[in-house]
Design an enzyme around this catalytic site. Structure first.
Site, short mmCIF file in Angstrom:
data_model
loop_
_atom_site.label_atom_id
_atom_site.label_comp_id
_atom_site.label_asym_id
_atom_site.label_seq_id
_atom_site.Cartn_x
_atom_site.Cartn_y
_atom_site.Cartn_z
N ARG A 16 16.46 0.60 6.10
CA ARG A 16 15.16 0.40 6.76
C ARG A 16 15.18 -0.92 7.53
NH1 ARG A 16 15.13 4.77 4.97
NH2 ARG A 16 13.56 5.83 3.72
N GLY A 18 11.38 13.56 0.51
CA GLY A 18 10.72 13.14 1.74
C GLY A 18 11.32 11.90 2.39
N ASP A 19 12.23 11.20 1.68
CA ASP A 19 12.82 9.98 2.27
C ASP A 19 13.80 10.33 3.38
OD1 ASP A 19 11.55 8.01 0.91
OD2 ASP A 19 13.19 7.55 -0.47
N TYR A 60 -0.78 11.55 5.73
CA TYR A 60 -0.87 10.16 6.21
C TYR A 60 -0.20 10.00 7.57
CZ TYR A 60 0.39 5.31 6.98
OH TYR A 60 0.60 4.09 7.58
N SER A 78 2.73 3.46 12.97
CA SER A 78 3.81 3.35 11.99
C SER A 78 5.07 4.02 12.50
CB SER A 78 3.35 4.06 10.70
OG SER A 78 4.42 4.22 9.81
N LYS A 93 -1.63 9.01 11.65
CA LYS A 93 -1.13 8.01 12.62
C LYS A 93 -0.80 8.70 13.94
CE LYS A 93 -1.74 4.56 10.05
NZ LYS A 93 -2.84 3.65 10.36
N ASN A 102 -14.27 -2.55 3.66
CA ASN A 102 -15.09 -2.05 2.54
C ASN A 102 -14.44 -2.35 1.19
OD1 ASN A 102 -12.98 -0.27 2.40
ND2 ASN A 102 -14.20 1.59 2.67
N ASN A 119 -9.29 -1.03 -0.79
CA ASN A 119 -7.91 -1.29 -1.25
C ASN A 119 -7.60 -2.78 -1.14
OD1 ASN A 119 -5.44 -0.33 -2.29
ND2 ASN A 119 -4.50 -0.58 -0.28
N TYR A 154 4.66 -0.15 13.31
CA TYR A 154 5.31 -1.09 12.39
C TYR A 154 6.46 -0.40 11.68
CZ TYR A 154 0.41 -2.79 12.30
OH TYR A 154 -0.87 -3.17 12.59
P1 NAD Z 1 -4.07 -2.29 3.14
O1 NAD Z 1 -4.50 -1.13 2.33
O2 NAD Z 1 -3.65 -3.52 2.44
O3 NAD Z 1 -5.22 -2.68 4.18
C1 NAD Z 1 -6.10 -1.73 4.73
C2 NAD Z 1 -7.53 -2.26 4.56
O4 NAD Z 1 -8.45 -1.35 5.15
C3 NAD Z 1 -7.91 -2.45 3.09
O5 NAD Z 1 -8.42 -3.75 2.90
C4 NAD Z 1 -9.00 -1.39 2.88
O6 NAD Z 1 -9.99 -1.80 1.94
C5 NAD Z 1 -9.57 -1.24 4.29
N1 NAD Z 1 -10.21 0.05 4.58
C6 NAD Z 1 -9.70 1.29 4.42
N2 NAD Z 1 -10.59 2.22 4.82
C7 NAD Z 1 -11.69 1.54 5.25
C8 NAD Z 1 -12.96 1.94 5.76
N3 NAD Z 1 -13.28 3.23 5.93
N4 NAD Z 1 -13.84 0.98 6.12
C9 NAD Z 1 -13.55 -0.33 5.96
N5 NAD Z 1 -12.37 -0.77 5.46
C10 NAD Z 1 -11.45 0.16 5.11
O7 NAD Z 1 -2.91 -1.78 4.12
P2 NAD Z 1 -1.89 -2.62 5.02
O8 NAD Z 1 -0.55 -2.53 4.42
O9 NAD Z 1 -2.45 -3.95 5.35
O10 NAD Z 1 -1.88 -1.68 6.31
C11 NAD Z 1 -2.72 -1.93 7.42
C12 NAD Z 1 -2.54 -0.85 8.45
O11 NAD Z 1 -1.17 -0.79 8.83
C13 NAD Z 1 -2.88 0.56 7.96
O12 NAD Z 1 -3.48 1.26 9.03
C14 NAD Z 1 -1.54 1.16 7.61
O13 NAD Z 1 -1.56 2.55 7.71
C15 NAD Z 1 -0.66 0.53 8.68
N6 NAD Z 1 0.75 0.46 8.31
C16 NAD Z 1 1.11 -0.15 7.14
C17 NAD Z 1 2.46 -0.19 6.78
C18 NAD Z 1 2.89 -0.81 5.47
O14 NAD Z 1 4.00 -0.51 5.03
N7 NAD Z 1 2.08 -1.67 4.83
C19 NAD Z 1 3.43 0.34 7.64
C20 NAD Z 1 3.03 0.93 8.83
C21 NAD Z 1 1.67 0.99 9.16
C1 WQD Z 2 12.19 1.83 1.29
C2 WQD Z 2 13.52 2.31 0.69
C3 WQD Z 2 13.31 4.18 -0.80
C4 WQD Z 2 11.05 2.22 -3.95
C5 WQD Z 2 6.98 3.92 3.47
C6 WQD Z 2 6.10 4.94 4.14
C7 WQD Z 2 6.03 4.70 5.61
C8 WQD Z 2 5.65 3.26 5.94
C9 WQD Z 2 6.42 2.27 5.14
C10 WQD Z 2 3.28 3.13 6.48
C11 WQD Z 2 13.63 3.84 0.63
C12 WQD Z 2 13.82 2.96 -1.54
C13 WQD Z 2 11.75 2.47 -2.78
C14 WQD Z 2 11.76 2.24 -5.20
C15 WQD Z 2 13.78 2.71 -3.98
N1 WQD Z 2 4.28 2.98 5.66
N2 WQD Z 2 13.08 2.70 -2.79
N3 WQD Z 2 13.11 2.46 -5.14
O1 WQD Z 2 9.99 4.89 2.45
O2 WQD Z 2 10.57 3.38 4.39
O3 WQD Z 2 8.26 4.00 4.03
O4 WQD Z 2 6.42 2.64 3.75
O5 WQD Z 2 3.19 3.61 7.55
O6 WQD Z 2 5.10 5.59 6.12
O7 WQD Z 2 6.64 6.24 3.88
O8 WQD Z 2 9.37 2.43 2.43
O9 WQD Z 2 9.39 0.69 0.69
O10 WQD Z 2 8.79 3.06 0.04
O11 WQD Z 2 11.13 2.52 0.63
O12 WQD Z 2 15.01 2.93 -4.00
O13 WQD Z 2 11.19 2.05 -6.26
O14 WQD Z 2 13.57 1.88 -0.68
O15 WQD Z 2 13.94 5.33 -1.27
O16 WQD Z 2 14.96 4.16 0.90
P1 WQD Z 2 9.65 3.76 3.31
P2 WQD Z 2 9.59 2.15 0.88
#
Ligand code: NAD
Ligand code: WQD
Length: 336
Positions: free
Chosen positions: A229, A293-294, A148, A124, A152, A32, A35, A175
């Site tokens: 990380r 929260g970190d 969030y 995640s 998951k 949609n 984002n 991931y």
């Molecule tokens: P992103 O926001 O770039 O991609 C998510 C996409 O889903 C976006 O294009 C958004 O427009 C679409 N979307 C959201 N709600 C929707 C809906 N109701 N209908 C249709 N489309 C919708 O995020 P990403 O980084 O590519 O992450 C992808 C997935 O991986 C997510 O589920 C996220 O939670 C998970 N994930 C991401 C990370 C990360 O750090 N990027 C880490 C762990 C897990």
């Molecule tokens: C990495 C490290 C920060 C920004 C988040 C979500 C997690 C997952 C991945 C989806 C940390 C440090 C960061 C800055 C910094 N997403 N940092 N200065 O915290 O591992 O996880 O993204 O599922 O749910 O919580 O990733 O990239 O935010 O941070 O020092 O400006 O970098 O403190 O130690 P994180 P991050």
């Protein structure tokens, strides 16, 4: 037959759409664009000989979803679509539960209605919190610290129950920290507003959009005091999804949770150093207080992914920084 990729216009989904095409699969993206940008799917189509089909629809719209299944020969699904900002989820919990759980439930309904049984879900490492033992193994206790994270955790549970009752076969991929970009430099991460994640901030400093990086804490119990990380190249992650679909097609049954990481932990200062090498200039930074929260440190045990999926990451931190910088340098404002 085709793979339905929900959220396929987003950061990880767009790279996965390209990897699926390279692996010989037909791809239908549904997004949609909440984002993401049309320019991301244009870039995906340019990298895939215009073969990827893009449908603009909301996953919460059950009729639109059923139509996608009716219009295309879908036999596999990867579910990326979700809201993903941890801080925002604390402010808007209902939006997160509605979107992330509603989309997962609606998708499973539509799959069952269409007789499709193979699903890969984006989970995640956030479900581990701060694990007692690292590298963290899939059987470690899970929970969540934010709405969030709970979406998951709960989605994994919903899918476990659905797999048992509805004859679905599901892989939940946990991931670690995805970074990097497609090597062409035409596809990459484009966060809205000021990014929260480390590497997007570092790269925006490098390209001059931000003045300096705030390092959140140097008093952790780690070798250099900064948090650790498991950063993973987004193209490795994308290839892990192809491997998961292959495993399901080859008979992996039930519901299986698998880590997708490199098994290597890197500190914030190590990431800054690797980024500076890729950019060819220092990244200005300032040490500030810890971010609420970190966690201190986490990285993956990767043996289960190797065993079940036959997949291991291939690209190191230097390659992640090189490719992320290549994308940022060529697209200083992302897709905008
Ligand atoms: P992103 O926001 O770039 O991609 C998510 C996409 O889903 C976006 O294009 C958004 O427009 C679409 N979307 C959201 N709600 C929707 C809906 N109701 N209908 C249709 N489309 C919708 O995020 P990403 O980084 O590519 O992450 C992808 C997935 O991986 C997510 O589920 C996220 O939670 C998970 N994930 C991401 C990370 C990360 O750090 N990027 C880490 C762990 C897990
Ligand atoms: C990495 C490290 C920060 C920004 C988040 C979500 C997690 C997952 C991945 C989806 C940390 C440090 C960061 C800055 C910094 N997403 N940092 N200065 O915290 O591992 O996880 O993204 O599922 O749910 O919580 O990733 O990239 O935010 O941070 O020092 O400006 O970098 O403190 O130690 P994180 P991050």
């Amino acid at each position: 037959m085709a793979v339905l990729v929900t959220g396929g216009a987003g950061y990880i989904g767009s790279h996965t759409a390209v990897a699926l095409h390279e692996a010989g699969r037909d791809v239908v993206v549904i997004d949609n664009f909440a984002n993401s940008s049309r320019k991301a799917t244009d870039a995906v189509r340019a990298l895939t000989a215009d073969s990827v089909v893009v449908v603009e629809a909301d996953l919460l719209d059950g009729e639109a979803l059923a139509e996608v299944f009716a219009d295309h020969d879908i036999d596999e699904v990867i579910h990326f679509a979700a809201h993903k900002a941890v801080g925002e989820s604390v402010q808007k919990p209902l939006d997160y539960y509605r979107n992330n759980l509603g989309s997962t439930i609606g998708l499973v309904d539509a799959m069952v209605g269409a007789g499709v049984s193979r699903l890969v879900f984006s989970s995640s490492c956030t479900v581990y919190g701060q694990p007692d033992e690292i590298p963290v193994v899939e059987t470690a206790p899970t929970g969540a610290e934010s709405p969030y994270g709970w979406t998951k955790y709960m989605s994994e549970q919903i899918l476990r129950d659905a797999a048992a009752a509805l004859d679905l076969d599901v892989v939940s991929l946990r991931y670690f920290n995805p970074v990097g970009a497609h090597e062409s430099g035409t596809l990459g991460e484009d966060p809205n507003g000021i990014p929260n994640n480390l590497v997007p901030v570092v790269m925006q400093v490098a390209v001059g959009r931000l003045e300096k990086l705030m390092v959140f804490g140097d008093d952790y119990d780690t070798p250099d005091g900064t948090a650790i990380r498991d950063y993973i190249h987004v193209v490795d992650l994308a290839e892990g999804h192809v491997a998961a679909l292959d495993a399901l097609a080859n008979g992996l049954a039930g519901c299986t949770a698998i880590n997708l990481g490199t098994g290597v932990g890197s500190s914030v200062l190590e990431v800054i150093g690797a980024a500076a090498d890729a950019v060819g200039a220092a990244i200005p930074y300032e040490i500030v207080d810890r971010r609420a929260g970190d966690i201190e440190q986490i990285y993956a045990r990767t043996e289960y992914a190797a065993e079940v999926l036959g997949w291991r990451s291939e690209r190191d931190l230097a390659a992640m920084m090189r490719d992320h910088w290549n994308w940022q340098r060529k697209n200083p404002n992302g897709f905008h």
